[in-house]
Scaffold this active site. Structure first.
Site: not given
Ligand code: THU
Length: 139
Positions: A63, A65
């Site tokens: 992710c 973050e």
């Molecule tokens: N994702 C993030 O990078 N941060 C978030 O807060 C929510 C989800 C990403 C993970 C994945 O690549 C995509 O969003 C869909 O879940």
């Protein structure tokens, strides 16, 4: 939502959100199409950004973050003061997943550290870490 009575002022908030939105442009998200950017402020005042990086083996996705936090920590940061997160404009807001909340907690300066979640080009919701992760795991 948290009141803005913490150490981050409004100008910082908008700047940090802008950095998060810009970082989302580098997202590698060919599987979900959901582009996310994040920006953290370290204790030293440095801003470090990250984006989500997906993988054909879906579970290996990182992710935005965690990308930003791991970049900051690998660059020498010990604590983070705030984080801004931006999902795709017009999409649902990128509320951090449970894994990211736990990682934010690991490096948060305090339980009232602000988490800014973009809800549009010029809007956001503000929460403290304690609001998003009550009773997080600590050793
Ligand atoms: N994702 C993030 O990078 N941060 C978030 O807060 C929510 C989800 C990403 C993970 C994945 O690549 C995509 O969003 C869909 O879940």
């Amino acid at each position: 939502m948290a009141e803005s009575g913490n150490k981050m002022n409004e100008a910082w908030k908008d700047y940090l959100l802008g950095e998060a939105r810009a970082a989302g442009k580098n997202a590698y998200a060919p599987y979900s199409g959901y582009h996310v950017g994040a920006a953290v402020v370290t204790e030293e005042g440095e801003i470090v950004t990250g984006c989500n990086v997906e993988n054909a083996s879906y579970g290996l996705t990182n992710c935005a973050e965690r990308t930003a936090i791991f970049k900051a920590v690998s660059g020498g940061a010990k604590k983070i003061r705030a984080i801004a997160i931006a999902g795709p404009e017009g999409g649902s807001p990128a509320y951090p997943c449970g894994a990211c909340r736990q990682v934010i907690a690991e490096f948060a300066e305090s339980a009232d550290m602000p988490i800014y979640i973009s809800t549009g080009a010029d809007s956001c919701e503000v929460y403290t870490l304690a609001e998003l992760l009550p009773k997080g795991f600590v050793l």
